[in-house]
Design an enzyme around this catalytic site. Structure first.
Site, PDB file in Angstrom:
ATOM      1  CD  GLN A 202       3.546   4.380   2.399  1.00 22.35           C
ATOM      2  OE1 GLN A 202       3.950   5.738   2.031  1.00 22.35           O
ATOM      3  NE2 GLN A 202       2.605   4.975   2.812  1.00 22.35           N
TER       4      GLN A 202
ATOM      5  N   GLY B 116      -2.400   8.242  -4.094  1.00 19.35           N
ATOM      6  CA  GLY B 116      -1.881   9.761  -4.661  1.00 19.35           C
ATOM      7  C   GLY B 116      -0.286   9.838  -3.800  1.00 19.35           C
ATOM      8  CG  ASP B 117       3.540  10.865  -3.215  1.00 18.44           C
ATOM      9  OD1 ASP B 117       3.317  10.649  -1.769  1.00 18.44           O
ATOM     10  OD2 ASP B 117       4.927  11.402  -3.024  1.00 18.44           O
TER      11      ASP B 117
ATOM     12  CB  SER C  69      -4.835   4.975   1.958  1.00 23.23           C
ATOM     13  OG  SER C  69      -5.177   6.336   1.174  1.00 23.23           O
TER      14      SER C  69
ATOM     15  CB  THR D  55      -2.097  13.418   4.507  1.00 17.49           C
ATOM     16  OG1 THR D  55      -2.522  12.623   4.159  1.00 17.49           O
ATOM     17  CG2 THR D  55      -0.433  13.782   4.691  1.00 17.49           C
TER      18      THR D  55
ATOM     19  CE  LYS E 178       4.227   7.469   5.449  1.00 15.15           C
ATOM     20  NZ  LYS E 178       4.212   8.588   4.436  1.00 15.15           N
TER      21      LYS E 178
ATOM     22  CE  LYS F 292       4.420   7.368  -2.396  1.00 15.97           C
ATOM     23  NZ  LYS F 292       4.229   7.925  -1.212  1.00 15.97           N
TER      24      LYS F 292
ATOM     25  CE  LYS G  64      -3.861   2.449   0.313  1.00 19.25           C
ATOM     26  NZ  LYS G  64      -3.198   3.246  -1.086  1.00 19.25           N
TER      27      LYS G  64
ATOM     28  CG  ASN H  67      -4.055  16.027  -0.488  1.00 19.40           C
ATOM     29  OD1 ASN H  67      -4.283  15.568   0.418  1.00 19.40           O
ATOM     30  ND2 ASN H  67      -5.403  16.359  -0.346  1.00 19.40           N
TER      31      ASN H  67
HETATM   32  P1  NDP Z   1       1.191  18.098  -3.945  1.00 22.64           P
HETATM   33  O1  NDP Z   1       1.188  17.423  -5.108  1.00 22.64           O
HETATM   34  O2  NDP Z   1      -0.634  17.725  -4.003  1.00 22.64           O
HETATM   35  O3  NDP Z   1       1.478  18.891  -3.067  1.00 22.64           O
HETATM   36  C1  NDP Z   1       3.005  19.323  -3.065  1.00 22.64           C
HETATM   37  C2  NDP Z   1       3.567  20.766  -3.092  1.00 22.64           C
HETATM   38  O4  NDP Z   1       4.615  20.703  -2.245  1.00 22.64           O
HETATM   39  C3  NDP Z   1       2.822  21.929  -4.225  1.00 22.64           C
HETATM   40  O5  NDP Z   1       3.222  22.995  -3.761  1.00 22.64           O
HETATM   41  C4  NDP Z   1       4.471  21.656  -5.165  1.00 22.64           C
HETATM   42  O6  NDP Z   1       4.903  22.659  -5.516  1.00 22.64           O
HETATM   43  C5  NDP Z   1       5.629  21.977  -3.556  1.00 22.64           C
HETATM   44  N1  NDP Z   1       6.303  20.336  -4.088  1.00 22.64           N
HETATM   45  C6  NDP Z   1       6.912  19.889  -4.702  1.00 22.64           C
HETATM   46  N2  NDP Z   1       8.032  19.273  -4.904  1.00 22.64           N
HETATM   47  C7  NDP Z   1       8.411  20.157  -4.677  1.00 22.64           C
HETATM   48  C8  NDP Z   1       9.700  20.405  -4.842  1.00 22.64           C
HETATM   49  N3  NDP Z   1      10.709  19.538  -5.204  1.00 22.64           N
HETATM   50  N4  NDP Z   1      10.623  21.435  -4.123  1.00 22.64           N
HETATM   51  C9  NDP Z   1       9.388  22.151  -3.484  1.00 22.64           C
HETATM   52  N5  NDP Z   1       8.283  22.822  -3.699  1.00 22.64           N
HETATM   53  C10 NDP Z   1       7.851  20.885  -3.809  1.00 22.64           C
HETATM   54  O7  NDP Z   1       1.012  16.571  -3.016  1.00 22.64           O
HETATM   55  P2  NDP Z   1       0.939  16.422  -1.841  1.00 22.64           P
HETATM   56  O8  NDP Z   1       0.636  17.566  -1.163  1.00 22.64           O
HETATM   57  O9  NDP Z   1       0.416  14.793  -2.147  1.00 22.64           O
HETATM   58  O10 NDP Z   1       2.249  15.702  -0.977  1.00 22.64           O
HETATM   59  C11 NDP Z   1       3.323  16.183   0.085  1.00 22.64           C
HETATM   60  C12 NDP Z   1       4.210  16.077   0.741  1.00 22.64           C
HETATM   61  O11 NDP Z   1       3.536  15.272   1.259  1.00 22.64           O
HETATM   62  C13 NDP Z   1       5.395  14.986  -0.172  1.00 22.64           C
HETATM   63  O12 NDP Z   1       5.696  14.701   1.050  1.00 22.64           O
HETATM   64  C14 NDP Z   1       4.489  13.347  -0.019  1.00 22.64           C
HETATM   65  O13 NDP Z   1       5.163  12.261  -0.228  1.00 22.64           O
HETATM   66  C15 NDP Z   1       3.510  13.187   1.346  1.00 22.64           C
HETATM   67  N6  NDP Z   1       2.713  13.073   1.883  1.00 22.64           N
HETATM   68  C16 NDP Z   1       1.302  12.689   0.844  1.00 22.64           C
HETATM   69  C17 NDP Z   1       0.011  12.182   1.419  1.00 22.64           C
HETATM   70  C18 NDP Z   1      -0.643  12.736   1.174  1.00 22.64           C
HETATM   71  O14 NDP Z   1      -2.132  11.986   1.922  1.00 22.64           O
HETATM   72  N7  NDP Z   1      -1.523  12.833  -0.383  1.00 22.64           N
HETATM   73  C19 NDP Z   1       0.451  11.023   2.329  1.00 22.64           C
HETATM   74  C20 NDP Z   1       1.287  11.353   3.475  1.00 22.64           C
HETATM   75  C21 NDP Z   1       2.498  11.887   2.741  1.00 22.64           C
HETATM   76  P3  NDP Z   1       4.401  22.786  -6.789  1.00 22.64           P
HETATM   77  O15 NDP Z   1       3.031  23.133  -7.204  1.00 22.64           O
HETATM   78  O16 NDP Z   1       5.213  24.317  -7.662  1.00 22.64           O
HETATM   79  O17 NDP Z   1       4.861  21.100  -7.370  1.00 22.64           O
HETATM   80  O1  2IT Z   2       3.560   9.014   1.521  1.00 24.10           O
HETATM   81  C1  2IT Z   2       1.820   8.521   1.859  1.00 24.10           C
HETATM   82  O2  2IT Z   2       1.398   7.962   2.807  1.00 24.10           O
HETATM   83  C2  2IT Z   2       0.810   8.233   0.548  1.00 24.10           C
HETATM   84  N1  2IT Z   2       0.865   9.045  -0.269  1.00 24.10           N
HETATM   85  C3  2IT Z   2      -0.377   8.146   0.849  1.00 24.10           C
HETATM   86  C4  2IT Z   2      -0.389   6.795   0.672  1.00 24.10           C
HETATM   87  C5  2IT Z   2      -1.744   5.983   0.098  1.00 24.10           C
HETATM   88  O3  2IT Z   2      -2.022   4.778  -0.010  1.00 24.10           O
HETATM   89  O4  2IT Z   2      -2.631   6.363   0.950  1.00 24.10           O
END
Ligand code: NDP
Ligand code: 2IT
Length: 460
Positions: free
Chosen positions: A125, A179-180, A392, A224, A128, A140, A104, A255
C-alpha cells in the site's frame, strides 16, 4: 585505473549486496511470514537500479526503515453470536509509512487474515498510494473474522467491537481505513456509526467507502474495477490492442471483479468467466452481470447459483480451474497467489495477451516470470488496482471541503490518475534500464516519492 565497465559492475554489486542484506534481515526479523517476504522480495529486487544510481538512499537506510512498520497494533475482538455464545477474533492494524500522508488502506475480514497477510498488504500500500499522486501514506488492517454465513446482527456486533478498539488509533489526519475482502458497504456503515458514537462528533473523513448518502464519494464502489480496466486499456493501446472484441476472464465475483466486468463489457469485451472461493462459472455467450450483482451484492449467495438462471452456462468446482479457459485478457481480481506458475503456463499456451492484477499480489513471483519471459503485457497490482484507494483519497478531499463531486467528475479524475500511473511506470522502467517491465517501473516510481520524503524528514 578501473575501466568504466568495471566501476559500473561494482556499483551494481554494491546495490545488490545492500538489497540482499536488508532482505535477509527482514526474513530474520519476521519469521514464518511468507506473504510479507514475497511482497518485500518483489519490491526490493526492482530497486537495485535505483541504489546503483543514487547511493544516497542506501546511506540513509531507506530500505531498513521502509520495511519496518512505524506501528503494528493487534487486539482482541470479543462479540456475542446469535446463540448467545462468546466469540473472540483477532484484530490488526499496521501503520506502515506516513511520510507522504496519513496512513491509508483497507480492512480485510477473512479467516486467513494474520500478521503476514496484513503486513504484505500494508507494505504494498505504501508504494500504491504513492503512485496515485495523492497525499496518502500506507496502512492496512483487518481480522480473522469470517463474515460468511453470519447474520447482519452478528456482523454488526463484531464490527462495533472491532471499531471500539480501532477507534483509539485512527483519525481523519492520522489513519483512514476503508474496505477490502469481506468489508463492503454494510461493514463500513456499522463501523462509521460506532466511531461516530464513540467520538460524539461527525468526522466524515474517518473512513472511506461510505454510502453516498452520508459522506461517501460517487464512483468509489466502481473505482477499483473500473481503474483496473482503464489501466489495462492503456497497456493494450500502447501495443495497438484494445478490449473491444476481446475475450476476458475475471476471477472473483466481489467488488473489484463486478466493476471490472462492467467496464470491460462497456468497452466491447466479452467476459466469459468469473468465480468465488468454491468454483467458477463459464458462460460462452458472456456473463450476465445483473445476475452476478444480485447474487453477490444483494443475496450474498454462491456463484454456483448462476447456472440455475442461465442453464447454458457451466459451473465447475474449484476456483483455480478458471485459468484453464482460453482468453485474450486475464484479470485476477480475487486474492493473493491465485495464479501460480502452472496456471501462468496454461494462460500463455492458450494465447493470453495481457494480464492485469485487480487483486493484491494475485500472481506468484514465478508466474510473473512466466508472463515476462513470454512477452505477455503484465500490469502489477499496485499500479493496476490503485484506482480504489485513489478515489478514497478523493473521498477524503470531498469530506474536507464539505462538498461532493458528480459521478462524471470523479470518473474523469480516476481515468486521469490511471493514465498517469501507467505513464509514470513506463517512464521509470525505461529510465532505470528495464523498458516494458511495469513491475520494475511501478515499484521505482512509487518508491522514489516516498524515499525523497523520508530523506528530508530526518531519521524517524
Ligand atoms: P470482496 O470480498 O468483495 O470479493 C472477494 C472475491 O474474491 C470473492 O468472490 C471471494 O469469494 C473471492 N476470494 C476471496 N478470498 C479468496 C480465496 N482465498 N480464494 C479464492 N477466492 C477468494 O473483495 P474485493 O473485491 O474488495 O477484493 C478482491 C481483491 O482486490 C483483494 O485482493 C483485495 O485486496 C483487492 N483490492 C480491493 C480493493 C477495493 O477497493 N475493494 C482495492 C484494491 C485491491 P468468496 O465470496 O467465496 O470468499
Ligand atoms: O488494497 C486497496 O488498495 C484497498 N483495499 C483500498 C484501500 C482504500 O483505502 O480505499
Amino acid at each position: 585505473m578501473p575501466t568504466i565497465v568495471e566501476t559500473k559492475q561494482t556499483d551494481t554489486q554494491i546495490a545488490k549486496d545492500y538489497v540482499n542484506r536488508v532482505y535477509e534481515a527482514v526474513i530474520k526479523r519476521n519469521p514464518n511470514e511468507s506473504e510479507f517476504h514475497q511482497a518485500v522480495k518483489e519490491i526490493f529486487d526492482s530497486l537495485v537500479p535505483v541504489f546503483e544510481k543514487h547511493p544516497k538512499y542506501m546511506e540513509n537506510g531507506i530500505l531498513e526503515r521502509i520495511s519496518e512498520p512505524e506501528r503494528m497494533i493487534t487486539f482482541r475482538v470479543p462479540w456475542v453470536d446469535d446463540q448467545g455464545k462468546v466469540q473472540v477474533n483477532r484484530g490488526f492494524r499496521v501503520q506502515f509509512n506516513s511520510n507522504i500522508g496519513p496512513y491509508k488502506g483497507g480492512l480485510r475480514f477473512h479467516p486467513s487474515v494474520n500478521a503476514s497477510i496484513i503486513k504484505f498488504l500494508g507494505f504494498e500500500q505504501i508504494f500504491k498510494n504513492s503512485l496515485t499522486g495523492q497525499p496518502i501514506g500506507g496502512g492496512k488492517g483487518g481480522s480473522d473474522f469470517d463474515p460468511k454465513g453470519k447474520s447482519d446482527g452478528e456482523v454488526m456486533r463484531f464490527t462495533q467491537s472491532f471499531m471500539t478498539e480501532l477507534a483509539k488509533h485512527i483519525g481523519p489526519d492520522v489513519d483512514v481505513p476503508a474496505g477490502d475482502i469481506g468489508v463492503g458497504a454494510r461493514e463500513i456503515g456499522y463501523m462509521f456509526g460506532q466511531y461516530k458514537r464513540l467520538r460524539g462528533g461527525y468526522e466524515a473523513g474517518i473512513l472511506t467507502g461510505k454510502g453516498v448518502g452520508y459522506g461517501g464519494s460517487l464512483t468509489r464502489t466502481e473505482a477499483t474495477g473500473y481503474g483496473t480496466v482503464y489501466f489495462v486499456e492503456e497497456m493494450l493501446k500502447d501495443k495497438g490492442l484494445s478490449f473491444d472484441g476481446s475475450t476476458v476472464v475475471v476471477s472473483g465475483s466481489g467488488n473489484v471483479s463486478i466493476y471490472a466486468i462492467e467496464k470491460a463489457t462497456q468497452l466491447g469485451a466479452k467476459v466469459v468467466a468469473c468465480s468465488d472461493s468454491n468454483g467458477y462459472i463459464y458462460d460462452k455467450n458472456g456473463i450476465n452481470l445483473e445476475t452476478v450483482k444480485r447474487l453477490k451484492e444483494v443475496e450474498r449467495k454462491r456463484i454456483s447459483e448462476y447456472v440455475a438462471e442461465h442453464p447454458e452456462a457451466e459451473y465447475h468446482e474449484g476456483c483455480a480451474g478458471i485459468w484453464l479457459i482460453p482468453c485474450d485478457i486475464a484479470l485476477p481480481c480475487a486474492t493473493q497467489n491465485e495464479i501460480d506458475e502452472a496456471s501462468a503456463k496454461v494462460l500463455v499456451n492458450n494465447g493470453v495477451k495481457a494480464v492485469g492484477e485487480g487483486a493484491n499480489m494475485p500472481s506468484t513471483l514465478e508466474a510473473i516470470d512466466i508472463f515476462h519471459e513470454n512477452n505477455v503485457l503484465f500490469g502489477p497490482a499496485k499500479a493496476v488496482n490503485a484506482g480504489g484507494v485513489a478515489v478514497s483519497a478523493l473521498e477524503m478531499a470531498q469530506n474536507s471541503m464539505r462538498l461532493s463531486w458528480t459521478f462524471e467528475e470523479v470518473d474523469a479524475k480516476l481515468q486521469e490518475i490511471m493514465t498517469n500511473i501507467y505513464r509514470n511506470s513506463v517512464n521509470a522502467a525505461a529510465e532505470y534500464g528495464h523498458p516494458d517491465n511495469l513491475v520494475v517501473g511501478a515499484n521505482i516510481a512509487g518508491f522514489l516519492k516516498v524515499a525523497d520524503a523520508m530523506m528530508v524528514q530526518g531519521v524517524i
